[in-house]
Enzyme design. Structure first.
Site, PDB file in Angstrom:
ATOM      1  N   ASP A 104      -1.780   1.067  -9.922  1.00 25.70           N
ATOM      2  CA  ASP A 104      -1.631   2.500 -10.186  1.00 25.70           C
ATOM      3  C   ASP A 104      -0.175   2.958 -10.115  1.00 25.70           C
ATOM      4  O   ASP A 104       0.124   4.056  -9.691  1.00 25.70           O
ATOM      5  CB  ASP A 104      -2.498   3.316  -9.222  1.00 25.70           C
ATOM      6  CG  ASP A 104      -2.237   2.965  -7.768  1.00 25.70           C
ATOM      7  OD1 ASP A 104      -1.402   2.073  -7.517  1.00 25.70           O
ATOM      8  OD2 ASP A 104      -2.855   3.580  -6.891  1.00 25.70           O
ATOM      9  N   LYS A 155       3.666   4.850   6.090  1.00 26.33           N
ATOM     10  CA  LYS A 155       3.511   6.316   6.167  1.00 26.33           C
ATOM     11  C   LYS A 155       4.061   6.934   7.459  1.00 26.33           C
ATOM     12  O   LYS A 155       3.329   7.548   8.244  1.00 26.33           O
ATOM     13  CB  LYS A 155       2.040   6.692   5.984  1.00 26.33           C
ATOM     14  CG  LYS A 155       1.470   6.210   4.656  1.00 26.33           C
ATOM     15  CD  LYS A 155       0.103   6.760   4.369  1.00 26.33           C
ATOM     16  CE  LYS A 155      -0.373   6.422   2.971  1.00 26.33           C
ATOM     17  NZ  LYS A 155      -0.813   5.067   2.771  1.00 26.33           N
ATOM     18  N   ASP A 215       3.799   6.832  -8.745  1.00 23.81           N
ATOM     19  CA  ASP A 215       2.511   6.420  -8.201  1.00 23.81           C
ATOM     20  C   ASP A 215       1.463   7.334  -8.845  1.00 23.81           C
ATOM     21  O   ASP A 215       1.483   8.537  -8.633  1.00 23.81           O
ATOM     22  CB  ASP A 215       2.584   6.629  -6.679  1.00 23.81           C
ATOM     23  CG  ASP A 215       1.244   6.493  -5.992  1.00 23.81           C
ATOM     24  OD1 ASP A 215       0.262   6.157  -6.660  1.00 23.81           O
ATOM     25  OD2 ASP A 215       1.203   6.719  -4.771  1.00 23.81           O
TER      26      ASP A 215
HETATM   27  P1  GTP Z   1      -7.498   6.684  -3.337  1.00 25.32           P
HETATM   28  O1  GTP Z   1      -8.943   6.504  -3.041  1.00 25.32           O
HETATM   29  O2  GTP Z   1      -7.256   7.889  -4.190  1.00 25.32           O
HETATM   30  O3  GTP Z   1      -6.601   6.612  -2.127  1.00 25.32           O
HETATM   31  O4  GTP Z   1      -7.027   5.479  -4.298  1.00 25.32           O
HETATM   32  P2  GTP Z   1      -7.107   3.894  -4.059  1.00 25.32           P
HETATM   33  O5  GTP Z   1      -8.421   3.549  -3.475  1.00 25.32           O
HETATM   34  O6  GTP Z   1      -6.775   3.257  -5.365  1.00 25.32           O
HETATM   35  O7  GTP Z   1      -6.012   3.586  -2.968  1.00 25.32           O
HETATM   36  P3  GTP Z   1      -4.455   3.351  -3.125  1.00 25.32           P
HETATM   37  O8  GTP Z   1      -3.924   4.242  -4.207  1.00 25.32           O
HETATM   38  O9  GTP Z   1      -3.838   3.446  -1.830  1.00 25.32           O
HETATM   39  O10 GTP Z   1      -4.400   1.834  -3.602  1.00 25.32           O
HETATM   40  C1  GTP Z   1      -3.199   1.183  -3.949  1.00 25.32           C
HETATM   41  C2  GTP Z   1      -3.533   0.009  -4.844  1.00 25.32           C
HETATM   42  O11 GTP Z   1      -4.331  -0.946  -4.149  1.00 25.32           O
HETATM   43  C3  GTP Z   1      -4.326   0.387  -6.077  1.00 25.32           C
HETATM   44  O12 GTP Z   1      -3.890  -0.449  -7.119  1.00 25.32           O
HETATM   45  C4  GTP Z   1      -5.758   0.097  -5.698  1.00 25.32           C
HETATM   46  O13 GTP Z   1      -6.541  -0.246  -6.838  1.00 25.32           O
HETATM   47  C5  GTP Z   1      -5.594  -1.107  -4.783  1.00 25.32           C
HETATM   48  N1  GTP Z   1      -6.582  -1.218  -3.722  1.00 25.32           N
HETATM   49  C6  GTP Z   1      -6.725  -0.383  -2.651  1.00 25.32           C
HETATM   50  N2  GTP Z   1      -7.699  -0.827  -1.838  1.00 25.32           N
HETATM   51  C7  GTP Z   1      -8.188  -1.968  -2.406  1.00 25.32           C
HETATM   52  C8  GTP Z   1      -9.227  -2.898  -2.037  1.00 25.32           C
HETATM   53  O14 GTP Z   1      -9.904  -2.757  -1.022  1.00 25.32           O
HETATM   54  N3  GTP Z   1      -9.420  -3.948  -2.868  1.00 25.32           N
HETATM   55  C9  GTP Z   1      -8.697  -4.139  -4.009  1.00 25.32           C
HETATM   56  N4  GTP Z   1      -8.984  -5.201  -4.773  1.00 25.32           N
HETATM   57  N5  GTP Z   1      -7.711  -3.293  -4.382  1.00 25.32           N
HETATM   58  C10 GTP Z   1      -7.470  -2.222  -3.589  1.00 25.32           C
END
Ligand code: GTP
Length: 341
Positions: A104, A155, A215
Site C-alpha cells: 500500500d 509509532k 502510504d
Molecule cells: P488497516 O486495517 O487500514 O490498518 O490496513 P492494513 O491491514 O493493510 O494494515 P497496514 O496498512 O498497517 O499494513 C501494512 C502492509 O502490511 C500492507 O501492505 C498490508 O497489506 C500488510 N499486512 C498487514 N498485516 C498483514 C498480515 O497479517 N498479513 C499479511 N500477509 N500482510 C499484512
C-alpha cells in the site's frame, strides 16, 4: 531473486471499499496498486510471492488474467500473521536474498539502489527510509552516517522520535532473518524483528531515497496519491475505457464504463460501471463500483461501498456508506497496526 509483497491487510481504514476488494487490488489510476509495485521491481526478481488472506481468490484471478512475465505465487494465511509472520509463512518460496514490500505504498523508491546498498553493507537487512514531519504514525529510525540503524521505534510520540526518517515499507533481507520469526504466530516485523536484529548487532541499515512517497492506507492519502500521480503526468483527470462523461472533473479518476451527467467532481475516485446523474457536486470522495447516484446530490468527504444506490437530492458529508451486512471474514475493527492516539 524473490520479492514478497505483503498483501494480507484488511485495509479497515479504507472500508467499505475494502469489504469487497483485496486491498492490494485497489486501483490507482485504474490499475491495481500491486501492479504498480511489481512494475518497479529490479530485473533480477523472477518470483513474486503475494502474502495474502482476505479475498486472496481475487489475487489468484487477477494474476491468472494478467501476465507480468514472472512466477507469481499467492501464499495463503488462514488468519493474518502480521508483517513478519506472513514472511515466515512464505519462506518455502525463498532461496536467496529477498525483498519484502508493503503493497500500500506508492513511491519512487529505487529498489535496485536498495539492493546494491544492501550488498555493499553485507548486513542482515536494509530498509528504505523517507523523511516526514508526522513521525508518530510510522516506524522511526536512529541512523549513523554510514547508514547503520541503531534504533527502530514503531509509532513514537513526536518528542521520543530519534529522527524524522521513517520506514518506507521496502526491505531487502537475508534468509537468516527468517530464523528470527516464530512459525505460525502473529509476529510484527517492525515491532519485534527489526529491534531484535539491531540488538544482536547483525547489520541493519537504512537508505534514504529522493522523489515521492505515499502510504495509501486511508481515504485522504488514497485520493492524494491519485492527485500526485496526475500532477506527475501533467493531467487533471484520468478516465477508463468506454465511459460517457458530460461532467467537469478536477483531480478526479474515473473507472471503466462510467456514465456521468453534467456534474462537478473534485478530488474524487470513481470505480468501474458507476452512474452519476446531472447537477451533482462530489468532492474528496471514493465511489465504489456499480454505484448509482441520482441527480442533484451533494457528496463531500465520503466513501461509498460497491453497488450502493444514492437517491436524487441526497446530501452526504463525512460518511461511509454501506447498507449491506459486514462481509464474512472481515474484522469489526482495525487489527494490527493501529495508531495510538
Ligand atoms: P488497516 O486495517 O487500514 O490498518 O490496513 P492494513 O491491514 O493493510 O494494515 P497496514 O496498512 O498497517 O499494513 C501494512 C502492509 O502490511 C500492507 O501492505 C498490508 O497489506 C500488510 N499486512 C498487514 N498485516 C498483514 C498480515 O497479517 N498479513 C499479511 N500477509 N500482510 C499484512
Amino acid at each position: 531473486m524473490q520479492a514478497i509483497i505483503l498483501s494480507g491487510g484488511y485495509g479497515t481504514r479504507l472500508k467499505p471499499i475494502t469489504y469487497t476488494r483485496q486491498k492490494s487490488l485497489l486501483p490507482i489510476l485504474n490499475k491495481p496498486m500491486v501492479a504498480h509495485i511489481i512494475e518497479k521491481l529490479p530485473h533480477e526478481v523472477n518470483r513474486v510471492v503475494l502474502a495474502a488472506n482476505y479475498r486472496s481468490d481475487q489475487l489468484e484471478e487477477y494474476f491468472k488474467n494478467n501476465d507480468f512475465g514472472m512466477d507469481i505465487i499467492v501464499s495463503m494465511e488462514d488468519t493474518p500473521l502480521g508483517t513478519a509472520g506472513a514472511v515466515k509463512n512464505a519462506s518455502q518460496y525463498i532461496d536467496d536474498t529477498f525483498f519484502v514490500l508493503n503493497s500500500d505504498i506508492i513511491s519512487s523508491i529505487d529498489l535496485q539502489a536498495l539492493l546494491d546498498f544492501h550488498r555493499e553493507t553485507k548486513g542482515l537487512g536494509t530498509i528504505s527510509l523517507w523523511p516526514v514531519e508526522n513521525v508518530s504514525e510510522f516506524g522511526v529510525v536512529a541512523l549513523e552516517d554510514d547508514g547503520k540503524i541503531t534504533k527502530f521505534v514503531e509509532k513514537p510520540k513526536k518528542e521520543d522520535a530519534p529522527s524524522n526518517l521513517i520506514n518506507a515499507g521496502a526491505y531487502c533481507l537475508e534468509q537468516e532473518v527468517l530464523d528470527y520469526i516464530e512459525k505460525g504466530k502473529m509476529v510484527s516485523m517492525e515491532k519485534e524483528i527489526f529491534p531484535r536484529i539491531i540488538a544482536d548487532d547483525k547489520g541493519f541499515h537504512g537508505l534514504q531515497f529522493e522523489g515521492y512517497w505515499m502510504d495509501v492506507g486511508r481515504p485522504s492519502s488514497y485520493i492524494d496519491a491519485h492527485k500526485m500521480l496526475m500532477d506527475k503526468k501533467g493531467v487533471k483527470m484520468w478516465q477508463g475505457e468506454h465511459c460517457i462523461l458530460s461532467g467537469r472533473f478536477i483531480y478526479s479518476c474515473i473507472g471503466n464504463k462510467a456514465i456521468i451527467g453534467s456534474s462537478d467532481l473534485v478530488d474524487t475516485i470513481v470505480y468501474d460501471e458507476v452512474t452519476i446523474g446531472d447537477d451533482c457536486r462530489i468532492t474528496s470522495s471514493i465511489i465504489g463500483a456499480n454505484c448509482k447516484i441520482g441527480a442533484d446530490c451533494v457528496i463531500e468527504n465520503c466513501v461509498i461501498g460497491d453497488r450502493e444506490i444514492i437517491k436524487p437530492g441526497t446530501r452526504l458529508r463525512d460518511e461511509s456508506v454501506w447498507t449491506k451486512p459486514l462481509p464474512e471474514g472481515y474484522p469489526h475493527q482495525q487489527i494490527g497496526n493501529a495508531v495510538q492516539k
